[in-house]
Motif scaffolding. Sequence first.
Motif, short mmCIF file in Angstrom:
data_model
loop_
_atom_site.label_atom_id
_atom_site.label_comp_id
_atom_site.label_asym_id
_atom_site.label_seq_id
_atom_site.Cartn_x
_atom_site.Cartn_y
_atom_site.Cartn_z
N PRO A 168 0.73 -1.10 -0.04
CA PRO A 168 0.05 -0.08 0.16
C PRO A 168 0.90 1.04 0.05
O PRO A 168 0.49 2.32 0.24
CB PRO A 168 -0.87 -0.05 1.28
N MET A 169 2.14 1.17 -0.27
CA MET A 169 3.11 2.27 -0.15
C MET A 169 2.73 3.25 -1.29
O MET A 169 2.68 4.32 -1.11
CB MET A 169 4.49 1.99 -0.09
N ILE A 170 2.54 2.78 -2.52
CA ILE A 170 2.28 3.48 -3.66
C ILE A 170 0.92 3.46 -3.84
O ILE A 170 0.68 2.32 -4.31
CB ILE A 170 3.30 3.08 -4.84
N THR A 171 0.36 4.50 -4.14
CA THR A 171 -1.11 4.60 -4.54
C THR A 171 -1.51 4.88 -5.69
O THR A 171 -2.84 4.94 -6.20
CB THR A 171 -1.82 5.65 -3.22
N GLY A 172 -0.69 5.25 -6.61
CA GLY A 172 -0.86 5.74 -7.83
C GLY A 172 0.41 5.95 -8.73
O GLY A 172 1.30 5.99 -8.33
N ALA A 173 -0.22 6.19 -10.08
CA ALA A 173 1.08 6.33 -10.83
C ALA A 173 0.98 7.33 -12.19
O ALA A 173 -0.34 7.19 -12.67
CB ALA A 173 1.75 5.22 -11.27
N GLU A 174 1.54 7.98 -12.71
CA GLU A 174 1.49 8.69 -13.94
C GLU A 174 2.64 8.66 -14.73
O GLU A 174 3.67 8.92 -14.52
CB GLU A 174 0.86 10.39 -13.82
N ILE A 175 2.23 8.86 -16.22
CA ILE A 175 3.20 8.88 -17.15
C ILE A 175 3.06 9.83 -18.28
O ILE A 175 1.97 9.93 -18.88
CB ILE A 175 3.68 7.34 -18.01
N ALA A 176 4.00 11.03 -18.32
CA ALA A 176 3.58 11.99 -19.24
C ALA A 176 4.81 12.00 -20.42
O ALA A 176 6.02 11.43 -20.35
CB ALA A 176 3.85 13.48 -18.75
N ASP A 177 4.35 12.58 -21.51
CA ASP A 177 5.27 12.60 -22.50
C ASP A 177 6.07 14.01 -22.51
O ASP A 177 6.05 14.67 -21.54
CB ASP A 177 4.59 12.50 -23.96
N ARG A 178 6.96 14.08 -23.66
CA ARG A 178 7.77 15.14 -23.56
C ARG A 178 7.12 16.64 -23.66
O ARG A 178 7.48 17.64 -23.14
CB ARG A 178 8.88 15.35 -24.79
N ASN A 179 5.66 16.74 -23.90
CA ASN A 179 4.94 17.82 -23.82
C ASN A 179 4.18 18.11 -22.72
O ASN A 179 3.38 18.86 -22.60
CB ASN A 179 4.07 17.80 -24.99
N GLY A 180 4.23 17.11 -21.60
CA GLY A 180 3.69 17.20 -20.42
C GLY A 180 2.17 16.56 -20.69
O GLY A 180 1.42 16.80 -19.50
N ASN A 181 1.79 16.13 -21.46
CA ASN A 181 0.40 15.18 -21.83
C ASN A 181 0.55 14.21 -20.78
O ASN A 181 1.62 13.24 -21.14
CB ASN A 181 0.16 15.09 -23.15
N VAL A 182 -0.25 13.65 -19.96
CA VAL A 182 -0.39 12.40 -19.10
C VAL A 182 -0.80 11.49 -20.18
O VAL A 182 -2.06 11.62 -20.46
CB VAL A 182 -1.08 12.58 -17.93
N ARG A 183 -0.19 10.36 -20.43
CA ARG A 183 -0.48 9.28 -21.42
C ARG A 183 -0.98 8.08 -20.68
O ARG A 183 -2.02 7.43 -21.30
CB ARG A 183 0.57 9.10 -22.30
N PHE A 184 -0.47 7.94 -19.62
CA PHE A 184 -0.92 6.73 -18.70
C PHE A 184 -1.14 7.19 -17.15
O PHE A 184 -0.31 7.77 -16.82
CB PHE A 184 0.15 5.57 -18.83
N THR A 185 -2.13 6.60 -16.62
CA THR A 185 -2.53 6.79 -15.29
C THR A 185 -2.93 5.88 -14.64
O THR A 185 -3.75 5.05 -15.37
CB THR A 185 -3.30 8.10 -15.01
N THR A 186 -3.13 5.68 -13.31
CA THR A 186 -3.59 4.58 -12.58
C THR A 186 -5.25 5.19 -12.12
O THR A 186 -6.07 4.42 -11.28
CB THR A 186 -3.06 4.08 -11.43
#
Length: 559
Positions: A103-121
């Motif tokens: 339970p230590m990590i509750t979420g994640a995000e991946i952004a491209d070089r332009n700052g757009n979040v492409r993947f998220t939990t």
Amino acid sequence: MMKTFWAILRQPAARIVVAAALFFVVTAWVAVIWQIKEDRATALQSASRENRNRVVAFEQYVRRTLELADLATDYLGEHYGRLVDQGNRTEPRLITLPSYFQPMITGAEIADRNGNVRFTTKQLGPINVKKARVFRELENSPGIARAISNPNPSLDNKGAVLLVARSWRDKQGKFAGAVAVDIPTDRFVDFNAGLRYRPDDLISIISLRGMTLARREGAVVSWGQDLKNTEVMKRQMADPNGEYWGPSAIDGKRRLFSHQRLAAYPIFVTSGIGESDIFGPARQRANWFLILAAALTLVVGALLTLYFRHVHNQQQAQRRFDVIRDEFAHSARVSSLSEMAGGLAHELNQPLAAASNFLAVGGLLLKSEGSREAAEAQIQQARGQIARAGDIIRRIRDYLAKGSAEMRVEPIDAVIHDAIELARGAKVAPSARITYFAIQPPARALIDRIQIQQVLVNLIRNAEEAMAGLPPEQRAIRIVARIVSDEFLGISVEDTGPGFPDAVFSQINMPFISTKAAQGLGIGLSICRSIVEAHDGELKAENLAHGAMVCFTVLRAEG
């Protein structure tokens, strides 16, 4: 009262008692103060050791948490990094983290070089993080591989999360995007879960920019405090892994702080123990020590007061006793002289009669026109007899003198000779042969002359009475003076009588003891002992092979 105190304090014994009491009290207070300081030093050492151990353990806990975040970002980069630039989707794709990151990590995000979040939990619409500080730091600083955000409110608004982000770059080394994981702030300070925290115990994670990322004070968790230009930041910049005393920048409470910087992240951890928690038990013990020392001081003071009162009462009783003793001794001298009256009258009659005869002869010589030289010789003889009568009267007058004891330096031989003459003249020992063995060379004593003469006269009279049953030619009294030590002279009176009965030796120190069976009260010997003890001496009696001996000591004087 003060005069009485200083008068008593002149006595050596009183000075020793007071010095011992003061030494005891001072020693007790020194021991208490030393123990209080040692307790404080021990408490401080223990707290310092506890704090250093805690901050080291806390740093390891935070570092392991961030290492877990690194593993998560590595995992996300490997699985989704190559897909970031594929497709033209504006909405982020929903992904799932493996359960071992919880339970230590509750979420994640991946952004491209332009700052757009492409993947998220999370279920999120289109979002761009181009202006976020963490994204800008990773994009604009090739030397920075990791970054940590300020605390952000969680989606459920029940707390805050920290974004632990990492950049990746393409084969040419250009920035290609960023991946971040979410860790709740309370996870960072959930250190030693289940441990009972004291109210002033403090642990915190602070960024090098001066922002509190997570803070636990007692059981209360907080975050987001701005600590720029505060003492904690100055100390951290001066010594990344140090220790100091100081007030907290948030609540102002003084604590012992230890802090340690993490090598791979722009943060440091701190641990603080409150001053009251460190010194509280020591203060309680110190209060008991002080109460004990104060109680001992009061007890010693009370004992000293009782001691001085006892000595004062004793001195008053001694003064009353001295007055009674002097009165009693005077009465005893008068009484003894009443018994001696016939002998004294006879002793005085002899020189006065002789003087009268010498004057009569001188008158006849002058009438019959005898030689002037013969008449003057008769007159001189008369003067000698009158002087002899005067000496007898002087001895009687001195012997009867009433007054307080007056200690003076006296030649012991002269004192003993006067006492012998007084006894002879008063017919105390009319049939006994009295011999005196003087000290060679002559010695002097610190005595009251009259009182010592009374002792000698009483002892001579007792010796004569003890020999009353012997023929006159067997009656002998021997008086010996000798040097006992550097401090004392000894005087002994020996007789040739039957000696003391055995019953006398078991009662020799009783107030009234007599050797005369039913005829005497024993007052004379009691007076003798009192007088000798008043002179700091000692009176003893013993039987000899033929007779008895009573000896006493007096203080010896120099010169």
